[in-house]
Design an enzyme around this catalytic site. Structure first.
Site, short mmCIF file in Angstrom:
data_model
loop_
_atom_site.label_atom_id
_atom_site.label_comp_id
_atom_site.label_asym_id
_atom_site.label_seq_id
_atom_site.Cartn_x
_atom_site.Cartn_y
_atom_site.Cartn_z
N GLY A 270 17.25 -81.24 11.71
CA GLY A 270 16.78 -79.89 12.03
C GLY A 270 15.69 -79.48 11.05
O GLY A 270 15.61 -80.02 9.94
N GLN B 4 10.58 -73.51 6.45
CA GLN B 4 10.45 -74.74 5.67
C GLN B 4 9.05 -75.34 5.73
O GLN B 4 8.71 -76.20 4.92
CB GLN B 4 11.46 -75.79 6.14
CG GLN B 4 12.92 -75.42 5.85
CD GLN B 4 13.85 -76.52 6.30
OE1 GLN B 4 14.25 -76.56 7.46
NE2 GLN B 4 14.19 -77.42 5.40
N CYS C 32 19.39 -81.13 3.11
CA CYS C 32 18.30 -80.28 3.57
C CYS C 32 16.97 -80.86 3.11
O CYS C 32 16.86 -81.27 1.95
CB CYS C 32 18.48 -78.88 3.00
SG CYS C 32 17.21 -77.71 3.49
N LEU C 33 15.98 -80.90 3.99
CA LEU C 33 14.67 -81.44 3.63
C LEU C 33 14.00 -80.61 2.52
O LEU C 33 13.13 -81.10 1.82
CB LEU C 33 13.76 -81.52 4.85
CG LEU C 33 14.17 -82.54 5.92
CD1 LEU C 33 13.33 -82.39 7.18
CD2 LEU C 33 14.09 -83.97 5.40
N HIS D 219 23.13 -74.03 9.92
CA HIS D 219 22.32 -74.37 8.73
C HIS D 219 20.88 -73.86 8.91
O HIS D 219 20.32 -73.23 8.00
CB HIS D 219 22.34 -75.90 8.52
CG HIS D 219 21.47 -76.38 7.40
ND1 HIS D 219 21.97 -76.96 6.26
CD2 HIS D 219 20.11 -76.37 7.25
CE1 HIS D 219 20.96 -77.28 5.46
NE2 HIS D 219 19.82 -76.94 6.04
N GLU D 220 20.32 -74.11 10.10
CA GLU D 220 18.93 -73.69 10.34
C GLU D 220 18.81 -72.18 10.44
O GLU D 220 17.84 -71.59 9.96
CB GLU D 220 18.37 -74.37 11.60
CG GLU D 220 18.38 -75.89 11.58
CD GLU D 220 17.75 -76.50 10.34
OE1 GLU D 220 16.82 -75.89 9.77
OE2 GLU D 220 18.18 -77.60 9.93
N HIS E 243 18.35 -70.58 7.20
CA HIS E 243 16.98 -70.62 6.66
C HIS E 243 16.18 -69.40 7.11
O HIS E 243 15.30 -68.93 6.39
CB HIS E 243 16.25 -71.88 7.13
CG HIS E 243 16.56 -73.10 6.31
ND1 HIS E 243 16.39 -73.15 4.95
CD2 HIS E 243 17.02 -74.33 6.67
CE1 HIS E 243 16.74 -74.35 4.50
NE2 HIS E 243 17.13 -75.08 5.53
NI NI Z 1 17.78 -77.07 5.56
#
Ligand code: NI
Length: 173
Positions: free
Chosen positions: A44, A49, A91-92, A133-134, A137
């Site tokens: 995701g 991000q 997480c990226l 999770h997304e 963000h």
């Molecule tokens: Ni993340």
């Protein structure tokens, strides 16, 4: 490829603004984000991000279910949730850290697709996990914020280092 910003970048702490224009620019941004997510081997990726403080994210359903396709989730909202599960998250924007996180198991959500069409859905499992999770963000929340005080303290040094590198990179740009 879009640059993925990291923990410590103030954009990731902002509350994302709702999407109001479902136009070609949004479509192009989503395509670029899907490519960036896949190259980064993420499941995701949220708009903040890639330094866009707008309320949408992409999920790679091909990593979740047979025949699944990458998908854009726009202006999402969780209507209700239940159950509880502990799943390891990464997480990226928080490289090299993976931790168990406790979240609801099943969620009922509404969101718009890339055409602005409204959807209401109920699901559990990995999709529910990635969705939550997304969505975090979009509210300026990281998965590491959801860990216990003890765990967070253990990660403090590592997080500070990610933030320092991110700020150094910002200055170069
Ligand atoms: Ni993340």
């Amino acid at each position: 490829m879009m640059r993925i910003i990291k923990y410590g970048n103030p954009i990731l702490r902002m509350k994302a603004k709702p999407v109001t224009e479902f136009d070609e620019e949004l479509r192009q941004t989503i395509d670029d984000m899907i490519e960036t997510m896949q190259v980064g081997e993420g499941i995701g990726l949220a708009a903040p991000q890639v330094a866009i403080s707008k309320a949408f994210f992409v999920i790679d359903n091909s990593l979740i279910e047979e025949g699944g396709q990458p998908e854009a989730i726009i202006n999402p909202e969780i209507l209700s949730s239940n159950g509880e599960s502990i799943i390891e998250e990464g997480c990226l924007s928080v490289p090299e850290i993976r931790e168990d996180v406790k979240r609801p198991d099943f969620i009922k959500v509404k969101y718009q697709d890339v055409d602005g069409k409204m959807h209401e859905e109920e699901f559990g499992g990995v999709r529910a996990r990635v969705f939550q999770h997304e969505l975090d963000h979009l509210k300026g929340i990281f998965f590491v914020d959801r860990l216990g005080a003890m765990k967070r303290k253990l990660l403090q040094k590592q997080l500070r280092q990610i933030a320092e590198e991110e700020m150094a990179e910002r200055v170069e740009v």
